[in-house]
Design a protein around this motif. Structure first.
Motif, PDB file in Angstrom:
ATOM      1  N   GLU A 136      13.812  42.917  51.908  1.00 47.62           N
ATOM      2  CA  GLU A 136      14.968  42.585  52.944  1.00 47.62           C
ATOM      3  C   GLU A 136      15.522  41.122  52.736  1.00 47.62           C
ATOM      4  O   GLU A 136      16.757  40.790  52.557  1.00 47.62           O
ATOM      5  CB  GLU A 136      14.486  42.794  54.273  1.00 47.62           C
ATOM      6  N   ARG A 137      14.495  40.109  52.599  1.00 49.62           N
ATOM      7  CA  ARG A 137      14.887  38.653  52.383  1.00 49.62           C
ATOM      8  C   ARG A 137      15.667  38.680  51.050  1.00 49.62           C
ATOM      9  O   ARG A 137      16.316  37.613  50.839  1.00 49.62           O
ATOM     10  CB  ARG A 137      13.688  38.043  52.522  1.00 49.62           C
ATOM     11  N   ALA A 138      15.387  39.397  50.026  1.00 46.50           N
ATOM     12  CA  ALA A 138      16.085  39.234  48.943  1.00 46.50           C
ATOM     13  C   ALA A 138      17.414  39.745  48.785  1.00 46.50           C
ATOM     14  O   ALA A 138      18.182  39.963  48.048  1.00 46.50           O
ATOM     15  CB  ALA A 138      15.291  39.848  47.659  1.00 46.50           C
ATOM     16  N   GLY A 139      17.696  40.887  49.974  1.00 45.53           N
ATOM     17  CA  GLY A 139      19.001  41.138  50.203  1.00 45.53           C
ATOM     18  C   GLY A 139      18.902  42.821  50.051  1.00 45.53           C
ATOM     19  O   GLY A 139      20.137  43.325  49.998  1.00 45.53           O
ATOM     20  N   ALA A 140      17.874  43.384  49.918  1.00 43.66           N
ATOM     21  CA  ALA A 140      18.035  45.001  49.520  1.00 43.66           C
ATOM     22  C   ALA A 140      18.396  45.379  51.159  1.00 43.66           C
ATOM     23  O   ALA A 140      18.083  45.119  52.124  1.00 43.66           O
ATOM     24  CB  ALA A 140      16.581  45.406  49.357  1.00 43.66           C
ATOM     25  N   ARG A 141      19.051  46.654  50.775  1.00 43.53           N
ATOM     26  CA  ARG A 141      19.683  47.202  52.227  1.00 43.53           C
ATOM     27  C   ARG A 141      19.458  48.884  52.218  1.00 43.53           C
ATOM     28  O   ARG A 141      18.711  49.094  53.266  1.00 43.53           O
ATOM     29  CB  ARG A 141      21.233  47.130  52.226  1.00 43.53           C
ATOM     30  N   ARG A 142      19.533  49.363  51.104  1.00 44.46           N
ATOM     31  CA  ARG A 142      19.026  50.899  50.968  1.00 44.46           C
ATOM     32  C   ARG A 142      17.567  50.913  50.702  1.00 44.46           C
ATOM     33  O   ARG A 142      17.098  51.202  49.571  1.00 44.46           O
ATOM     34  CB  ARG A 142      19.875  51.483  49.874  1.00 44.46           C
ATOM     35  N   MET A 143      16.831  50.789  51.763  1.00 44.41           N
ATOM     36  CA  MET A 143      15.376  50.721  51.906  1.00 44.41           C
ATOM     37  C   MET A 143      14.779  51.293  52.904  1.00 44.41           C
ATOM     38  O   MET A 143      15.195  51.382  53.888  1.00 44.41           O
ATOM     39  CB  MET A 143      14.831  49.369  51.389  1.00 44.41           C
ATOM     40  N   LEU A 144      13.360  51.728  52.842  1.00 48.59           N
ATOM     41  CA  LEU A 144      12.292  51.879  53.960  1.00 48.59           C
ATOM     42  C   LEU A 144      11.030  51.426  53.874  1.00 48.59           C
ATOM     43  O   LEU A 144      10.652  51.505  52.660  1.00 48.59           O
ATOM     44  CB  LEU A 144      12.608  53.288  54.404  1.00 48.59           C
ATOM     45  N   HIS A 145      10.435  51.257  54.958  1.00 51.27           N
ATOM     46  CA  HIS A 145       8.834  50.895  55.019  1.00 51.27           C
ATOM     47  C   HIS A 145       8.124  52.114  55.439  1.00 51.27           C
ATOM     48  O   HIS A 145       7.838  52.331  56.344  1.00 51.27           O
ATOM     49  CB  HIS A 145       8.852  49.736  55.705  1.00 51.27           C
ATOM     50  N   MET A 146       7.455  52.741  54.284  1.00 47.06           N
ATOM     51  CA  MET A 146       6.810  53.982  54.779  1.00 47.06           C
ATOM     52  C   MET A 146       5.360  53.603  55.246  1.00 47.06           C
ATOM     53  O   MET A 146       4.923  54.529  55.780  1.00 47.06           O
ATOM     54  CB  MET A 146       6.523  54.935  53.421  1.00 47.06           C
ATOM     55  N   HIS A 147       5.041  52.518  55.189  1.00 49.12           N
ATOM     56  CA  HIS A 147       3.531  51.907  55.834  1.00 49.12           C
ATOM     57  C   HIS A 147       3.876  51.137  57.073  1.00 49.12           C
ATOM     58  O   HIS A 147       2.823  50.463  57.361  1.00 49.12           O
ATOM     59  CB  HIS A 147       2.890  51.308  54.528  1.00 49.12           C
ATOM     60  N   GLY A 148       5.193  51.119  57.358  1.00 49.21           N
ATOM     61  CA  GLY A 148       5.269  50.061  58.632  1.00 49.21           C
ATOM     62  C   GLY A 148       5.716  48.765  57.974  1.00 49.21           C
ATOM     63  O   GLY A 148       5.866  48.387  56.786  1.00 49.21           O
ATOM     64  N   GLU A 149       5.666  47.851  59.013  1.00 51.26           N
ATOM     65  CA  GLU A 149       5.838  46.187  58.669  1.00 51.26           C
ATOM     66  C   GLU A 149       5.172  45.513  59.475  1.00 51.26           C
ATOM     67  O   GLU A 149       5.100  45.585  60.879  1.00 51.26           O
ATOM     68  CB  GLU A 149       7.399  46.071  59.102  1.00 51.26           C
ATOM     69  N   LEU A 150       4.797  44.403  59.061  1.00 48.80           N
ATOM     70  CA  LEU A 150       4.087  43.227  59.551  1.00 48.80           C
ATOM     71  C   LEU A 150       4.887  42.557  60.645  1.00 48.80           C
ATOM     72  O   LEU A 150       4.509  42.475  61.756  1.00 48.80           O
ATOM     73  CB  LEU A 150       3.644  42.024  58.674  1.00 48.80           C
ATOM     74  N   LYS A 151       6.174  42.379  60.403  1.00 45.67           N
ATOM     75  CA  LYS A 151       7.128  41.880  61.456  1.00 45.67           C
ATOM     76  C   LYS A 151       7.768  42.985  62.679  1.00 45.67           C
ATOM     77  O   LYS A 151       8.879  42.705  63.127  1.00 45.67           O
ATOM     78  CB  LYS A 151       8.076  41.180  60.794  1.00 45.67           C
ATOM     79  N   SER A 152       6.987  44.225  62.857  1.00 46.08           N
ATOM     80  CA  SER A 152       7.311  45.066  63.896  1.00 46.08           C
ATOM     81  C   SER A 152       6.083  45.395  64.567  1.00 46.08           C
ATOM     82  O   SER A 152       5.017  45.199  64.173  1.00 46.08           O
ATOM     83  CB  SER A 152       7.708  46.459  63.256  1.00 46.08           C
ATOM     84  N   ALA A 153       6.224  45.563  66.004  1.00 48.76           N
ATOM     85  CA  ALA A 153       5.077  45.675  66.881  1.00 48.76           C
ATOM     86  C   ALA A 153       5.392  46.872  67.712  1.00 48.76           C
ATOM     87  O   ALA A 153       6.780  47.339  67.810  1.00 48.76           O
ATOM     88  CB  ALA A 153       5.061  44.631  67.988  1.00 48.76           C
ATOM     89  N   TRP A 154       4.292  47.434  68.123  1.00 53.84           N
ATOM     90  CA  TRP A 154       4.555  49.039  68.644  1.00 53.84           C
ATOM     91  C   TRP A 154       3.690  49.017  69.905  1.00 53.84           C
ATOM     92  O   TRP A 154       2.550  48.656  70.073  1.00 53.84           O
ATOM     93  CB  TRP A 154       3.904  49.911  67.582  1.00 53.84           C
TER      94      TRP A 154
END
Ligand code: APR
Length: 235
Positions: free
Chosen positions: A98-116
Motif C-alpha cells: 500500500e505504501r508503495a501505491g498499490a491499490r488492486r490488492m488484498l491481504h489474505m492473512h490479515g494486517e499488522l495495522k488492523s485490530a479485531w
C-alpha cells in the motif's frame, strides 16, 4: 506469448526481505525464534495472550522503520498502468504494498495495522500496541482487541474473490514465497488448471517450483522491476 489480459500476483515474505523485514523460514526467520504453535494459533492466544500480543506488537513497531523496496514500487507501477484486470494477493501482513501505491490488492492473512474486537467483532485500523489492553473504540470493552491476523487453523480472507481472479487469470506470478503454506501454495495449480501461464520469482526454488512454467531465481528487488518492464512493454 499468448494474449495476457488478467494478471494475479501472489506475494510472500520474500518481497519484503529487502525492506529489512524478517521472513519466516529462512536463516534468522521468524519461525527460528518462535514456535508457530506458541504465537500464531488461536490456542496460543487463549493460552498466553501477552506473549502473542508482544510478538505482533514488536512486528507492528518494526514496520515504522521499514520502507517499500523496488519490488513493491514496481508492482504499484504495474497496478497503475496495467489496462487489464490485476490483483495482488499478499500473504504479508506488512503495509509495504500500500505504501508503495498499490491499490488492486488484498491481504489474505490479515494486517499488522488492523485490530479485531472479540467483544463487538469490529475491525479497525491500529498503529500502536495491543499488549497494554486498550479499550475498543467501537464498543469500549477493554482487553478484547486481538491482532487482525489469520492464524494457523483459521480461514484466510477473501478466498472467493481470490478463486474468481485465479479462474479468470491469463498470467499467475508468485513472488517471494516458499510455497510451504496452503491455500496460497495451491494457487499456481488452480491458475494452471484454468489455462494461465505461471511464473515464479524467488531467491530459491519454492516447494512448488515444478508447477510453474517458468521460474526466475534471484532477489525480488532486481527481478520484479525487470519483469514489470517486460510486461508493460508487451501490453
Ligand atoms: N527476493 C525474493 N525472494 C526472497 C528474498 C528476496 N530478497 N528473500 C527471501 N526470499 C524467499 C525465500 O527463498 C523463501 O522461499 O522468500 C520466501 C519466504 O518464505 P517464507 O519465509 O516461508 O514466507 P512465506 O512464503 O511468505 O510464508 C507463507 O506462512 O508462516 C506463514 O502466515 C505466514 O504468510 C506466511 C506464510
Amino acid at each position: 506469448m499468448p494474449e495476457i489480459t488478467n494478471i494475479v500476483i501472489l506475494t510472500g515474505a520474500g518481497i519484503s526481505a529487502e525492506s529489512g523485514l524478517a521472513t519466516f523460514r529462512g536463516p534468522d526467520g521468524l519461525w527460528e525464534g518462535h514456535r508457530v504453535e506458541d504465537v500464531a494459533t488461536p490456542e496460543a492466544f487463549a493460552r498466553d495472550p501477552s506473549l502473542v500480543q508482544a510478538f505482533y506488537d514488536a512486528r507492528r513497531a518494526r514496520l515504522k522503520s521499514a520502507e517499500p523496496n523496488a519490488a513493491h514500487r514496481a508492482l504499484a507501477r504495474l497496478d497503475a498502468e496495467w489496462p487489464g484486470e490485476l490483483l495482488i494477493v499478499t500473504q504479508n501482513v506488512d503495509d509495504l504494498h500500500e505504501r508503495a501505491g498499490a491499490r488492486r490488492m488484498l491481504h489474505m492473512h490479515g494486517e499488522l495495522k488492523s485490530a479485531w474486537c472479540l467483544g463487538c467483532d469490529a475491525r479497525m485500523r491500529w498503529e500502536g500496541d495491543l499488549g497494554d489492553h486498550p479499550a475498543c473504540p467501537e464498543c469500549g470493552a477493554a482487553g478484547r482487541l486481538r491482532p487482525d491476523i489469520v492464524w494457523f487453523g483459521e480461514m484466510p480472507y477473501e478466498m472467493e474473490r481470490i478463486d474468481g481472479a485465479l479462474m479468470q487469470s491469463d498470467l499467475f506470478v508468485s513472488i517471494g514465497t516458499s510455497g510451504a503454506v496452503y491455500p496460497a501454495a495451491g494457487f499456481v495449480q488452480t491458475a494452471r488448471h484454468y489455462g494461465a501461464r505461471t511464473l515464479e520469482m524467488n531467491l530459491d526454488p519454492s516447494l512448488g517450483s515444478y508447477h510453474f512454467h517458468e521460474s526466475r531465481i534471484g532477489r525480488a528487488g532486481e527481478l520484479v522491476p525487470m519483469w514489470v518492464e517486460e510486461v508493460l512493454g508487451s501490453s
